[in-house]
Design a protein around this motif. Structure first.
Motif, PDB file in Angstrom:
ATOM      1  N   GLN A  83      -1.866  -3.233  -5.500  1.00 19.45           N
ATOM      2  CA  GLN A  83      -2.515  -3.853  -6.663  1.00 19.45           C
ATOM      3  C   GLN A  83      -2.431  -5.374  -6.578  1.00 19.45           C
ATOM      4  N   LYS A  84      -1.240  -5.883  -6.211  1.00 17.24           N
ATOM      5  CA  LYS A  84      -1.054  -7.329  -6.081  1.00 17.24           C
ATOM      6  C   LYS A  84      -1.963  -7.872  -4.973  1.00 17.24           C
ATOM      7  N   ARG A  85      -2.036  -7.147  -3.871  1.00 19.27           N
ATOM      8  CA  ARG A  85      -2.894  -7.562  -2.758  1.00 19.27           C
ATOM      9  C   ARG A  85      -4.352  -7.641  -3.199  1.00 19.27           C
ATOM     10  N   ASN A  86      -4.798  -6.622  -3.940  1.00 21.51           N
ATOM     11  CA  ASN A  86      -6.176  -6.611  -4.422  1.00 21.51           C
ATOM     12  C   ASN A  86      -6.453  -7.760  -5.379  1.00 21.51           C
ATOM     13  N   LYS A  87      -5.503  -8.059  -6.254  1.00 20.30           N
ATOM     14  CA  LYS A  87      -5.666  -9.200  -7.170  1.00 20.30           C
ATOM     15  C   LYS A  87      -5.791 -10.502  -6.390  1.00 20.30           C
ATOM     16  N   ILE A  88      -4.973 -10.657  -5.363  1.00 20.21           N
ATOM     17  CA  ILE A  88      -5.024 -11.872  -4.546  1.00 20.21           C
ATOM     18  C   ILE A  88      -6.373 -11.964  -3.830  1.00 20.21           C
TER      19      ILE A  88
END
Length: 114
Positions: A83-88
């Motif tokens: 999820q964090k990767r996708n947000k970035i």
């Protein structure tokens, strides 16, 4: 067992950060001496501290880190990292589009001056 000052040096976390993490129940000392309230950490604490340092470097908020730590098996860690990767990725794309807009705006200003 490691005193808070030694543990801070080992992990790269400040003593104030360690105290705050204990306050929010993110990383509590393994032992607090009842006579002098000195905080002591153990090898298990070290693993968790290094994980927190890494999560912080990925831009995790305190609340997100608490969510990871509450999932004792860390089973949701991979999902949270994705999820964090996708947000970035979305932020990168947004910034790329803003750069294009700035370039277009600058180009249009140059055209008017010619």
């Amino acid at each position: 067992m490691y005193k808070i000052s030694d543990f801070a040096e080992m992990t790269g976390l400040s003593k104030d950060t360690l105290r705050y993490y204990a306050e929010v129940k993110l990383l509590e000392p393994a032992y607090i001496d009842p006579n002098n309230n000195y905080r002591y950490y153990d090898d298990g604490s070290y693993f968790l501290a290094i994980l927190l340092v890494k999560l912080r470097s990925f831009g995790f908020t305190i609340q997100e880190m608490i969510s990871v730590m509450e999932g004792e098996s860390f089973s949701n860690l991979e999902d949270l990292l994705m999820q964090k990767r996708n947000k970035i990725q979305i932020q990168i794309e947004d910034l790329r589009l803003k750069i294009e807009e700035i370039d277009d705006f600058l180009a249009s200003g140059k055209e008017e001056n010619e």
